[in-house]
Scaffold this motif. Structure first.
Motif, short mmCIF file in Angstrom:
data_model
loop_
_atom_site.label_atom_id
_atom_site.label_comp_id
_atom_site.label_asym_id
_atom_site.label_seq_id
_atom_site.Cartn_x
_atom_site.Cartn_y
_atom_site.Cartn_z
N TYR A 158 -106.21 121.61 -43.61
CA TYR A 158 -104.88 122.32 -44.44
C TYR A 158 -105.21 123.47 -44.88
O TYR A 158 -106.05 124.00 -45.54
CB TYR A 158 -103.97 121.12 -44.82
N HIS A 159 -103.49 124.28 -44.98
CA HIS A 159 -103.60 125.44 -45.35
C HIS A 159 -103.69 124.92 -47.08
O HIS A 159 -102.89 124.10 -47.57
CB HIS A 159 -102.75 127.30 -45.47
N HIS A 162 -99.99 124.92 -49.24
CA HIS A 162 -99.54 123.59 -48.64
C HIS A 162 -100.80 122.17 -47.96
O HIS A 162 -100.33 121.96 -47.33
CB HIS A 162 -98.44 123.81 -47.07
N VAL A 164 -103.10 118.86 -48.18
CA VAL A 164 -102.60 117.06 -47.09
C VAL A 164 -102.94 116.40 -48.98
O VAL A 164 -104.25 116.35 -49.07
CB VAL A 164 -102.92 117.07 -46.10
N ARG A 173 -95.26 116.96 -40.95
CA ARG A 173 -96.03 117.66 -40.78
C ARG A 173 -96.03 117.83 -39.38
O ARG A 173 -96.84 116.67 -38.53
CB ARG A 173 -97.51 117.85 -42.13
N VAL A 175 -99.25 118.42 -37.13
CA VAL A 175 -100.34 118.31 -36.87
C VAL A 175 -101.37 118.75 -35.21
O VAL A 175 -100.75 117.41 -34.64
CB VAL A 175 -101.20 116.80 -36.96
N VAL A 214 -101.14 121.32 -39.78
CA VAL A 214 -102.93 120.71 -40.02
C VAL A 214 -103.37 120.37 -39.07
O VAL A 214 -102.36 120.35 -37.70
CB VAL A 214 -101.75 119.09 -40.81
#
Length: 364
Positions: A158-159, A162, A164, A173, A175, A214
């Motif tokens: 994930y970035h 943001h 997880v 989200r 994914v 994600v």
């Protein structure tokens, strides 16, 4: 809001490594048909005899090379740093010192590892223990003789802006992930998330463009690519769901029974290679991997090896058995999970998934 999952696939030589294989759909028609085809062919040829005969014929044909016993290991994907211990053993001569002439066969999306091992077309294979369990429940005579990885390297990337922090955070989200993977079902059941599956064929390009996306990845691979492209990323290991299959070294059950000395020699030499790869100088393995798969460079391979060490992927956590270990009780517990999801044709125990006399302890 339902979570939207996307299938991520890579072409030949793709940087995903094991990930494309780990995203297979265990209950898909394609897998069912592939296993069924192998069973039909096995029934026609006589599986046990075929396996021993095929390997015996190959040994007789190839015995001219200094009296070495020919062995073929079918990899699960194209040569990767995640295969480093096997390439280290090959490059450093550990297999030859054990009396073996080992051939490491490149894998890919159509490598058919389970079927090749069951039919005696290769001596050993590298594959996930959950898939091996499913195949055994459907009649394939496969057993584990060891494991390359104790922990599943599959992860969610994930970035950083943001994050997880847990699987419950996937609610709402988008994914990119393997459709209907076992861990997806576990997340749905455990956290009450309704997953909407939509197949696509993107790499990390979409991830780089969408800060909310994600993506399923290998903790040893895609995070390096994303950081090289300028993204700040974090990861969450899928093993934290409770589903944590081995990356097992498998063989035909009848072949192992008839060739225990060869199987033991191969496993011991492989474990020697893995210990040297992780604790010593990995340059011999790196050179062989890069020669066979030029996509890899020194930086990417060093990152992969560092993550294998940092996350204890090959050795496991203290008290878990160590390098090369496969635990029958752990396999039984995994089989129970697969049975609960209706993925097994019949109950399978850990005792029948591990060859008698195995695993072998890694020599210091």
């Amino acid at each position: 809001m339902p979570v939207r999952f996307f299938v991520c696939r890579r072409g030949p030589g793709g940087g995903m490594g094991f990930a494309a294989q780990m995203a297979r759909i265990l209950r898909s028609d394609r897998v069912r048909l592939a296993v069924a085809a192998a069973l039909v062919l096995a029934a026609g040829l006589g599986l046990g005899g075929c396996s021993r005969g095929t390997e015996a014929e190959r040994a007789e044909k190839d015995s001219s090379r200094g009296g070495l016993t020919p062995v073929r290991l079918q990899l699960d994907w194209y040569p990767q740093p995640e295969h480093g211990g096997f390439f280290q053993a090959l490059a450093r001569g550990y297999y030859e010192q054990a009396g073996l002439d080992v051939e490491l066969l490149s894998g890919g999306p159509r490598s058919m590892v389970l079927q090749k091992v069951a039919l005696g077309q290769v001596t050993f294979g590298l594959w996930r223990s959950d898939d091996v369990t499913v195949a055994v429940s459907r009649g394939l005579p496969l057993v584990c003789v060891g494991a390359a990885f104790q922990k599943d390297p599959q992860a969610l990337m994930y970035h950083a802006e943001h994050p997880v922090r847990g699987f419950a955070d996937l609610e709402g989200r988008t994914v990119m992930a393997g459709a209907a993977s076992v861990w997806v079902r576990l997340v749905e059941k455990k956290y009450g998330i309704q997953v909407h599956l939509t197949p696509v064929t993107f790499s990390i390009a979409q991830f780089m463009q969408d800060p909310l996306l994600v993506q399923q990845c290998l903790v040893t691979s895609e995070p390096f690519q994303a950081r090289q492209a300028g993204a700040e990323v974090g990861t969450l290991l899928v093993a934290e769901t409770g589903h944590n299959p081995y990356h097992a070294i498998i063989a035909n059950r009848d072949w192992v029974a008839a060739n225990r000395a060869v199987a033991e020699a191969f496993v011991r030499a492989s474990l020697r290679g893995w210990r040297d790869y992780l604790e010593g100088d990995p340059s011999a393995a790196f050179a062989e991997i890069a020669r066979r798969n030029p996509q890899h460079n020194d930086a990417s391979m060093r990152f992969s090896r560092e993550m294998i060490i940092r996350e204890s992927l090959a050795t496991g956590e203290p008290g878990e058995g160590g390098l090369g270990h496969v635990d029958r009780e752990r396999l039984s517990a995994q089989a129970k999970i697969l049975e609960q999801f209706g993925l097994l044709e019949r109950p399978v125990s850990g005792a029948e998934l591990v060859a008698e006399g195995f695993p072998l302890a890694a020599e210091e």
